[in-house]
Design a protein around this motif. Structure first.
Motif, PDB file in Angstrom:
ATOM      1  N   GLN A 148      -4.663   7.143   7.979  1.00  0.00           N
ATOM      2  CA  GLN A 148      -4.030   6.320   6.960  1.00  0.00           C
ATOM      3  C   GLN A 148      -2.847   5.563   7.541  1.00  0.00           C
ATOM      4  N   ALA A 149      -2.514   4.469   6.906  1.00  0.00           N
ATOM      5  CA  ALA A 149      -1.353   3.695   7.329  1.00  0.00           C
ATOM      6  C   ALA A 149      -0.117   4.586   7.330  1.00  0.00           C
ATOM      7  N   GLY A 150       0.686   4.433   8.385  1.00  0.00           N
ATOM      8  CA  GLY A 150       1.862   5.270   8.554  1.00  0.00           C
ATOM      9  C   GLY A 150       1.613   6.506   9.381  1.00  0.00           C
ATOM     10  N   GLY A 151       0.364   6.796   9.649  1.00  0.00           N
ATOM     11  CA  GLY A 151       0.010   7.966  10.414  1.00  0.00           C
ATOM     12  C   GLY A 151       0.081   7.750  11.917  1.00  0.00           C
ATOM     13  N   SER A 152      -0.359   8.777  12.647  1.00  0.00           N
ATOM     14  CA  SER A 152      -0.278   8.751  14.106  1.00  0.00           C
ATOM     15  C   SER A 152      -1.599   9.185  14.733  1.00  0.00           C
ATOM     16  N   LEU A 178       1.248   3.700  12.261  1.00  0.00           N
ATOM     17  CA  LEU A 178       0.087   2.823  12.370  1.00  0.00           C
ATOM     18  C   LEU A 178      -0.076   1.936  11.145  1.00  0.00           C
ATOM     19  N   LYS A 179      -0.557   0.733  11.405  1.00  0.00           N
ATOM     20  CA  LYS A 179      -0.766  -0.263  10.364  1.00  0.00           C
ATOM     21  C   LYS A 179      -2.253  -0.646  10.338  1.00  0.00           C
ATOM     22  N   PRO A 180      -2.724  -1.156   9.217  1.00  0.00           N
ATOM     23  CA  PRO A 180      -4.124  -1.588   9.167  1.00  0.00           C
ATOM     24  C   PRO A 180      -4.465  -2.607  10.261  1.00  0.00           C
TER      25      PRO A 180
END
Length: 128
Positions: free
Chosen positions: A13-17, A86-88
């Motif tokens: 998901q966005a924001g994840g690593s 992370l971003k889309p």
């Protein structure tokens, strides 16, 4: 036989690593600059990051600076890409590559043509 094998991709998901790994064998990659590139659907492959042979110096594309960290462990013949926040738009196939040319000083190889060996790629998908 020269071989670069990426792993660690997946769906996040966005924001994840995620942490990508690239295991290299068959050549003296410990003396090469190692880099990461990525290719999103419908786009050209682009430079992400590179690290000098001794791991002491690295360089990043502006789009990932401050979020991604490249590192290497020559004893394990592995280079890593730690990807945070992370971003889309980070969704792409990520490729590991090795550059056998000698690049001195503050010059960092960031062109595809400067890399001689490539892995098969690993998919990273970031959902919004």
């Amino acid at each position: 036989q020269v071989q670069l094998v990426e792993s660690g991709g997946g769906l996040v998901q966005a924001g994840g690593s995620l942490r990508l790994s690239c295991a290299y064998s068959g050549r003296t990659f410990s003396t090469y600059s190692m880099g990461w590139f990525r290719q999103a659907p419908g786009k050209e492959r682009e430079f992400v990051s590179t690290i000098k042979w001794n791991g002491g110096n690295s360089y990043y594309a502006d789009s990932v600076k401050g979020r991604f960290t490249i590192s290497r462990d020559n004893a394990k013949n592995t280079v890593y890409l730690q990807m945070n926040s992370l971003k889309p738009e980070d969704t792409a196939v990520y490729y590991c590559a090795g550059a056998r040319g000698y690049y001195s000083g503050t010059y960092y190889p960031s062109l595809e043509s400067e890399y001689d060996y490539w892995g098969q790629g690993t998919q990273v998908t970031v959902s919004s």
